[in-house]
Motif scaffolding. Structure first.
Motif, mmCIF file in Angstrom:
data_model
loop_
_atom_site.group_PDB
_atom_site.id
_atom_site.type_symbol
_atom_site.label_atom_id
_atom_site.label_comp_id
_atom_site.label_asym_id
_atom_site.label_seq_id
_atom_site.Cartn_x
_atom_site.Cartn_y
_atom_site.Cartn_z
ATOM 1 N N GLN A 33 31.131 24.762 -21.856
ATOM 2 C CA GLN A 33 31.063 23.617 -22.758
ATOM 3 C C GLN A 33 29.619 23.137 -22.900
ATOM 4 O O GLN A 33 28.935 22.903 -21.897
ATOM 5 N N VAL A 34 29.163 22.974 -24.138
ATOM 6 C CA VAL A 34 27.825 22.454 -24.408
ATOM 7 C C VAL A 34 27.915 20.937 -24.469
ATOM 8 O O VAL A 34 28.568 20.378 -25.361
ATOM 9 N N LEU A 35 27.285 20.253 -23.509
ATOM 10 C CA LEU A 35 27.316 18.790 -23.454
ATOM 11 C C LEU A 35 26.137 18.164 -24.193
ATOM 12 O O LEU A 35 26.184 16.976 -24.557
ATOM 13 N N ALA A 36 25.090 18.899 -24.400
ATOM 14 C CA ALA A 36 23.891 18.376 -25.068
ATOM 15 C C ALA A 36 23.104 19.588 -25.579
ATOM 16 O O ALA A 36 23.306 20.726 -25.122
ATOM 17 N N PRO A 37 22.227 19.339 -26.582
ATOM 18 C CA PRO A 37 21.776 18.039 -27.101
ATOM 19 C C PRO A 37 22.673 17.526 -28.223
ATOM 20 O O PRO A 37 23.244 18.314 -28.987
ATOM 21 N N GLY A 38 22.772 16.205 -28.311
ATOM 22 C CA GLY A 38 23.424 15.588 -29.449
ATOM 23 C C GLY A 38 22.424 15.347 -30.564
ATOM 24 O O GLY A 38 21.225 15.646 -30.429
ATOM 25 N N PRO A 39 22.856 14.818 -31.671
ATOM 26 C CA PRO A 39 21.936 14.574 -32.798
ATOM 27 C C PRO A 39 20.753 13.690 -32.429
ATOM 28 O O PRO A 39 19.639 13.901 -32.906
ATOM 29 N N ASP A 40 20.985 12.697 -31.556
ATOM 30 C CA ASP A 40 19.886 11.797 -31.196
ATOM 31 C C ASP A 40 18.808 12.518 -30.401
ATOM 32 O O ASP A 40 17.606 12.358 -30.646
#
Length: 828
Positions: A691-698
């Motif tokens: 599972q990819v937890l990051a990066p998010g858009p921010d």
């Protein structure tokens, strides 16, 4: 040989005693019983021997001979153990005690004498120093011991050039004095152990010519003659041999110096089964000794007509031959295989003069005894094992091959010569196969064909080189002619290896065999071949070989290696990150690839060797957490060296030559490229959640590339692993807010190498919330300028109950999950 006749072991006393000595060395190296225990063993052997002799005098028939055989074995084992124990004893004034100073201690000045011929390479010079004193501040302290010195220009600034050094030079060296670097990764050679077996327990690296001061020259007459001779040989090679490739090969043949041969050529010789031609060995000693021995015969026969006795003439012939061989041994650097060959030649030639038949196996045992008592650590060196395995196999298997060969195949000089070369090569290939497969995972049968041309070419090239050296004192023109001839012959040899690699590359076994059961089974099979005319012994050894193979299979069953497991190896790549996951279905995911810089490429030197050693011929995915050099550096070498099914990145870009090179390679090799972000999943194994937890858009919009790192959560059964790249405090805060308790993990790859910009208290608490004993892995280097990991970061993880593993101190870490728990895999 009479079928089912017994083996007359009493005919090989030196071989049996050498085997006992080797057994004692092995036991002491593994168990470290200490000198007093082995001295007690020697005393016990003496008492038992005297008792057996006294008993033998009283009885007409007794078991005294059998007891004496046991006493000899006990004495040999005790002698070997005692010799190794004393060799490993470090005196109180040894230079190694100065390697334990703290990192912030001022640099030391080591005074000593250059003990070996400096090996000059394109980027460094290396030699052994006999240490005499240490200057620490205003104090000068006498020391003993040998130091491996490396002179390497610093990649930063403009260092002063290093002075030219020669054996016997007294020097003062300022540098980094340390213990030899041990094995840091599973596929690495244990260079520290290799040096310690050679009596070198400290290393020193100097980065500037101003750190090396020549104080004078002091050497023995013999050392001076050898040094001048080696220098003269190099000068003549430079002067009369046209091509640098030929000069490098001839330096290996004459001087035993292979430093000038490039890696591609060395690999080509290895892959065609011709590497033995580049190492001064029994073949070279035989070529030189045979020529001299034959040439001396007509000259000395003329002397014999002047009423010299035959034995005197033969004694003089043998003495002159051995003197020349001894000179060649010194000139070529006193290698293990050459020393073995000279000792055996001396015993065999001496036996011929005295009309005493010397058993080849007995002389082999005597040579082994000389080498092991002189330097017991040689037993564990690949060169020693290959040399003695090859010769033993030739001695015991050649008669069996001759029995199987129809006489018509050996009729005539040409056929006989071709058969002998092929049979000797075949026997040596079989004998060395277990050693090669254990240490290198590669054994080639191409030499069976190529030796027919390669050995004569090597002999002629070596003879032309010696003719050139002799002619240089008479005529420069004549020397140039011999130099051109040797140049051409070397190029023929190089052409043989190149053609052989292309045509016979299929004739090789590529797999590491490191299971002791299987290695023993191969050895038992070879013994069965040697005992083929004795059906009873033959079948016993074959049954033993089969039993050992069965033991290997059952060992694997009992240990459960066939069950589905998830393995992860956190490599020691200095200041950088690289971790390899082997999923339960056998697929492989590499997360980051270490750094590439002036000191090396971890893709080439760390990851690719690991893949080769463990039979991994492709990577199903390579994930680069972010495009900084300490994570991306090894990727280009991987893209060139092994098939990669897909490259996974966050989409972040940086303006660097490394990043541009990687993008160009992705396009040119057509490797699929995938960009991931928070919420994505990698589908590599149905039993593992990636599972990819990051990066998010921010975080992807952040100017800080570290905060844009890919954070990957790996879940297998009830175990969880968390890879955080170089995520810093802002990224960690976002992870804690979004995922909270989901961050709880059994294994955490600590962010940013243990920097104070990462491992915030809330993140550490979330990652270690419910796990009984979280393993926190920190990738940091010993020679960096960043002073990582920071003590407060290590303390924070430790206070949270985690087990902190730093590659800086512990090297690579190999962990295994069966879905229920995590265990450490011992690879050293």
């Amino acid at each position: 040989m009479r079928p089912d006749s017994s083996v007359r072991w009493h005919a090989y006393p030196m071989l049996l005693f050498a085997a006992a000595v080797a057994g004692g060395i092995f036991v002491e190296a593994r168990a470290a019983l200490g000198g007093w225990g082995w001295m007690a063993g020697l005393a016990g052997a003496l008492v038992l021997g005297l008792g057996a002799l006294a008993w033998k005098r009283r009885r007409l028939v007794s078991a005294a001979p059998l007891v004496l055989l046991g006493v000899a074995f006990l004495a040999g084992i005790s002698l070997g153990g005692l010799r190794y124990a004393t060799d490993q004893t470090v005196p109180p004034d040894h230079v190694v005690h100065w390697t334990a100073l703290p990192d912030d201690a001022p640099a030391l000045v080591v005074l000593g004498r250059v003990a070996t011929d400096p090996a000059v390479r394109p980027q460094s010079t290396r030699f052994t120093l006999a240490a005499e004193a240490i200057v620490a501040g205003t104090d000068t302290v006498g020391v003993t011991g040998r130091v491996q010195v490396t002179l390497r220009p610093s990649p930063w600034g403009t260092p002063a050039p290093f002075p030219r050094l020669a054996p016997g030079d007294r020097v003062a060296l300022t540098g980094d004095l340390r213990r030899p670097r041990g094995r840091r990764n599973p596929a690495e050679m244990d260079y520290g152990a290799y040096l310690e077996r050679r009596g070198i327990r400290a290393t020193l690296t100097a980065y500037d010519g101003d750190d090396v001061q020549v104080l004078g020259r002091e050497r023995s007459r013999v050392a001076g003659v050898v040094a001048e001779a080696r220098s003269a040989v190099r000068d003549q090679l430079r002067r009369h041999v046209p091509s640098p490739e030929a000069r490098a090969v001839l330096a290996a043949l004459v001087l035993g110096d292979r430093s000038g041969i490039d890696a591609v050529t060395r690999d080509r010789f290895a892959r065609t089964g011709l590497m033995h031609l580049l190492a001064v060995s029994g073949l070279h000693v035989l070529l030189v000794g045979m020529v001299v021995y034959r040439l001396l015969q007509p000259l000395l026969l003329r002397l014999s007509r002047r009423r010299l006795r035959w034995r005197t003439v033969e004694g003089l012939r043998v003495t002159l031959t051995l003197a020349l061989l001894l000179g060649y041994l010194l000139l070529s650097g006193v290698s293990t295989s050459a020393t073995r060959a000279v000792v055996m030649a001396g015993l065999l030639l001496g036996g011929a003069v005295l009309h005493r038949a010397a058993s080849p196996l007995n002389t082999l045992g005597a040579a082994a005894l000389v080498l092991l008592l002189g330097r017991p650590g040689a037993l564990f060196e690949v060169g020693f094992q290959l040399s003695f395995a090859a010769v033993a196999a030739i001695i015991v298997l050649l008669p069996r091959l001759e029995d199987l060969t129809p006489r018509t195949w050996t009729a005539g000089w040409g056929r006989r010569h071709a058969w002998e070369l092929t049979a000797v090569s075949f026997a040596a290939t079989l004998g060395t196969a277990p050693v090669l497969l254990y240490h290198f995972g590669y054994a080639s049968a191409a030499g069976l064909v190529l030796n027919l041309a390669a050995i004569p070419a090597t002999g002629l090239a070596l003879g032309s080189a010696f003719a050139m050296l002799g002619a240089s004192a008479v005529s420069s023109t004549l020397a140039a002619g011999y130099g051109a001839a040797s140049d051409g012959l070397v190029h023929i040899l190089l052409g043989i290896t190149k053609t052989g690699e292309a045509a016979l590359g299929w004739a090789a076994v590529e797999t590491f065999v490191q299971d002791p059961w299987l290695v023993a089974a191969m050895v038992a099979g070879l013994v069965a071949c040697a005992q083929w005319p004795r059906p009873r012994l033959r079948w016993r050894w074959l049954l033993l070989s089969l039993a050992l193979v069965t033991g290997s299979v059952w060992t694997a069953v009992v240990q459960g290696t066939h069950r589905p497991q998830l393995d992860v190896v956190f490599f020691d790549v200095g200041h950088g990150d690289a971790a390899l996951l082997r999923l339960p279905n056998g697929r492989h995911l590499l997360i980051d690839a270490g750094a590439r810089g002036p000191t090396g490429d971890h893709g080439t030197h760390t990851i690719l060797p690991h893949l080769e050693r463990y039979g991994i011929d492709r990577l199903d995915a390579v994930l680069v957490s972010h495009p900084h050099g300490d994570h991306l550096g090894g990727v280009p070498a991987l893209l060139r060296g092994v098939p990669v099914d897909q490259l996974i990145t966050s989409g972040a870009t940086v303006d660097s030559e490394l990043f541009a090179e990687t993008r160009h390679l992705i396009d040119s090799t057509s490797v699929p490229h995938r960009t991931v972000q928070r919420g994505d999943t990698l589908h590599l194994d149905p039993s593992v959640r990636l599972q990819v937890l990051a990066p998010g858009p921010d975080m992807r919009a952040s100017d800080n590339a570290n905060d844009a790192s890919i954070v990957l959560r790996v879940v297998y059964g009830q175990t969880t692993l968390l890879f955080t790249g170089d995520a810093e405090r802002d990224a960690e805060a976002a992870l804690v807010r979004r995922y909270g308790s989901l961050l709880d993990s059994d294994v955490v790859k600590v962010g940013h190498h243990g920097s104070s910009t990462s491992s915030t208290a809330p993140f550490v608490a979330a990652a270690t919330r419910d796990s009984a004993r979280t393993v926190a892995v920190i990738g940091a280097g010993t020679h960096g300028f960043f002073d990582l990991p920071r003590p407060e970061v290590v303390r924070r993880w430790d206070e949270a109950g985690a087990v902190v593993w730093t590659t800086k101190h512990g090297g690579a870490l190999w962990l295994r999950s069966d879905g229920a728990g995590i265990e450490r895999v011992r690879w050293r």
